[in-house]
Design a protein around this motif. Structure first.
Motif, short mmCIF file in Angstrom:
data_model
loop_
_atom_site.label_atom_id
_atom_site.label_comp_id
_atom_site.label_asym_id
_atom_site.label_seq_id
_atom_site.Cartn_x
_atom_site.Cartn_y
_atom_site.Cartn_z
N ARG A 123 43.69 -30.54 -32.62
CA ARG A 123 43.49 -29.10 -32.39
C ARG A 123 42.54 -28.62 -31.43
NH1 ARG A 123 45.93 -26.43 -36.55
NH2 ARG A 123 44.54 -24.57 -36.34
N SER A 124 41.81 -29.58 -30.96
CA SER A 124 40.79 -29.07 -30.14
C SER A 124 40.18 -30.32 -29.23
CB SER A 124 39.54 -28.54 -30.93
OG SER A 124 38.35 -28.43 -30.31
N ARG A 138 35.57 -24.33 -21.36
CA ARG A 138 35.02 -25.63 -20.83
C ARG A 138 33.96 -26.55 -21.65
NH1 ARG A 138 37.75 -26.13 -15.77
NH2 ARG A 138 38.19 -23.99 -14.92
N LEU A 139 33.36 -25.90 -22.42
CA LEU A 139 32.03 -26.46 -23.20
C LEU A 139 32.41 -25.67 -24.67
CD1 LEU A 139 29.29 -25.85 -20.85
CD2 LEU A 139 30.37 -27.90 -21.31
N PRO A 140 32.09 -26.29 -25.78
CA PRO A 140 32.05 -26.11 -27.01
C PRO A 140 30.97 -24.89 -27.06
CG PRO A 140 30.60 -27.92 -27.02
CD PRO A 140 31.32 -27.71 -25.69
N ASN A 141 31.38 -24.16 -28.23
CA ASN A 141 30.55 -22.91 -28.73
C ASN A 141 29.27 -23.72 -29.51
OD1 ASN A 141 29.12 -20.67 -29.81
ND2 ASN A 141 30.78 -20.33 -31.37
N MET A 142 28.06 -23.71 -28.87
CA MET A 142 26.84 -24.25 -29.39
C MET A 142 25.94 -23.29 -29.84
SD MET A 142 26.70 -27.86 -26.72
CE MET A 142 26.42 -26.72 -25.33
N ASN A 143 26.41 -22.13 -30.30
CA ASN A 143 25.57 -20.94 -30.73
C ASN A 143 25.28 -21.37 -32.24
OD1 ASN A 143 24.12 -18.93 -32.00
ND2 ASN A 143 25.72 -17.39 -30.98
N TRP A 148 35.24 -25.52 -30.46
CA TRP A 148 35.68 -25.86 -28.68
C TRP A 148 37.17 -25.55 -28.73
CZ3 TRP A 148 33.85 -30.84 -25.86
CH2 TRP A 148 34.18 -30.69 -24.29
N PRO A 149 37.43 -24.32 -28.47
CA PRO A 149 38.91 -23.96 -28.08
C PRO A 149 39.38 -24.66 -26.99
CG PRO A 149 37.55 -22.09 -27.78
CD PRO A 149 36.86 -23.25 -28.30
N ARG A 150 40.65 -24.64 -26.72
CA ARG A 150 41.08 -25.60 -25.44
C ARG A 150 40.79 -24.61 -24.07
NH1 ARG A 150 46.86 -28.29 -25.13
NH2 ARG A 150 46.54 -29.75 -23.23
#
Length: 481
Positions: free
Chosen positions: A279-280, A400-405, A395-397
């Protein structure tokens, strides 16, 4: 002329020293306890126990070879027939301890038509029954003198170690019309460097420090026959094992709330094929954390684009990754995965092959390719399904980077199921069984039929995609030819 594959024994074909095994079988047969010199018996016994740990850890040395060289003196009066019987029992035990990839390598050479040769410093009285048990064509080792069916306590010829071992191999090759320049040799010891130099295909196996350095200088391959080819070991442990204490969600991904269920269903030992839905880009991280929780090392199949990245690609290979070039149609990745399974390892792959794009991402029925089903049919190993959900929120496709919030902390679940029951008759039918098993572990929302928004569809494409998201409905995965 023919070719040969020459194998050292201790720390090469098996992980440790065989001497304690031989000595135990001699003792159980009442042989070693009947030494004519009790003091010598005590010295040899103590040396064997004390030096075993040193040998298993760092390999051979001149100091360690002295007790081995003197051991023949303890054999005065031993019956040749009784020693052979005891050695046959030891051989049966040792044969079961041959490292998993050593077994596969031996079969590779046998199929290639190479003569199989066991070349060890150990006495021929011990190793000849083992060579016979392994189906080897020749055996090279230290000969003990005997008269009237009893050993005299003297070496017959030379102590076959270091350069003398290389000379013995040369003599054997000349007698059997073998071309060493086209042959292979495998050893762990720096003191077998002369032997490795003789052949056209030298391989350093589980090398001691000096042989590892020499192999690097000479460009000789380095292998560990308890692991897949290419796997790096440091201090006797895989990189995955060193990093496992750090493989915890709060350390690796503190920006996600990862929930694991059923991770105890991953086999604690032995081969298994772990399959998951894709999925991701965050999926490999979650699967890595899952496998670490299970205490296993993993061999994963991955896209060539990742393996082609300098440094990262070599690291992935050293971790046991298998490079997949999807457009090539090559079955090499599946062969590598099959070999890992046959060697008793854990292999992980996503049957979908890639993250579904567009409308396919939201289809309730998961589609997969045949690779996992084919591997299962070839090996009959357990196929363990894992259902991932929520990784696309981290981390949606299209990012370029994951959501690190750390304030958002999306919930991610990884649910492990029972082994999939397969029929092994049709890869298509078994693929459907595998994908159904994964689907059954997903939350109810996964089975809902709904029309995704354009924004949701765009999240399933790589960054910069400018095409029609609805035109991707028929795109892979799920097709095989």
């Amino acid at each position: 002329m023919t070719t040969a594959a020459i194998f050292d024994l201790d720390r090469t074909l098996i992980a440790a020293s065989t001497t304690p095994i031989f000595m135990r079988h001699l003792s159980e047969a009442g042989i070693s306890s009947s030494m004519s010199n009790p003091v010598l018996e005590s010295v040899v016994g103590a040396a064997t126990k004390t030096l075993k740990t040193v040998f298993d850890t760092v390999g051979e040395s001149r100091l360690l070879m002295q007790p081995a060289k003197l051991a023949v003196r303890a054999a005065v009066g031993w019956s040749v027939a009784d020693v052979e019987t005891a050695s046959q029992g030891a051989a049966a035990e040792i044969a079961k301890q041959i490292l998993p990839f050593a077994k596969l390598l031996i079969e590779d050479h046998r199929r290639a038509g190479d003569l199989l040769v066991l070349a060890s410093t150990s006495p021929l009285a011990f190793t000849e029954p083992l060579a016979h048990a392994l189906g080897f064509d020749g055996v090279i080792g230290t000969a003990w003198k005997h008269e009237d069916n009893s050993y005299t306590g003297e070496i017959d010829g030379v102590f076959v170690w270091g350069p003398d071992k290389a000379h013995a191999v040369e003599e054997w090759a000349a007698e059997h019309d073998v071309r060493l320049d086209r042959s292979s040799a495998y050893s762990d010891s720096y003191f077998d460097a002369a032997l490795l130099d003789l052949v056209g295909k030298p391989v350093a196996v589980n090398p001691d420090a000096r042989l590892a350095a020499l192999a690097t200088i000479k460009g000789w391959p380095i292998r560990h026959l308890d692991k897949s080819e290419g796997v790096i070991k440091v201090g006797g442990r895989e990189l995955q094992e060193w990093s496992r204490p750090l493989m915890r969600p709060e350390l690796v991904a503190p920006y996600a709330d990862i929930v694991f269920q059923g991770d105890d269903k991953i086999p604690a030992e032995g081969p298994a094929l772990v399959v998951f839905n894709h999925r991701s880009y965050f999926d490999p991280t979650v699967m890595g954390l899952l496998i670490a929780r299970a205490g296993r090392n993993i061999r994963g199949l991955g896209k060539k684009e990742v393996f082609d990245v300098p440094i990262i690609g070599r690291l992935l290979q050293g971790l046991g990754g298998v490079r997949v070039e999807r457009a090539s149609g090559s079955d090499a990745p599946l062969r590598a995965a099959q070999r890992a399974l046959e060697g008793g390892e854990l292999v992980m792959l996503a049957p979908q092959g890639t993250i579904p794009r567009g409308p396919a991402f939201f289809e309730p029925e998961l589609q997969g390719r045949w690779g996992a089903a084919k591997l299962a049919a070839e090996t009959h190993v357990p196929v363990i399904p894992v259902a991932l959900w929520g990784t696309e929120d981290v981390w949606p496709r299209n990012q370029r980077l994951p959501n690190m919030n750390p304030l958002t902390r999306p919930v991610v679940t990884a649910v492990v199921g029972d082994p999939v029951e397969l029929k092994y008759r049709s890869p298509n039918a078994d693929t459907k069984r595998i994908m159904s098993a994964i689907s059954a572990l997903l939350p109810p929302a996964a089975s809902e039929v709904r029309e995704p928004t354009t924004e949701e569809l765009m999240r399933t494409f790589p960054p910069g995609y400018s095409g029609d998201p609805y035109a991707e409905a028929t795109r892979r995965p799920g097709t095989d030819t």
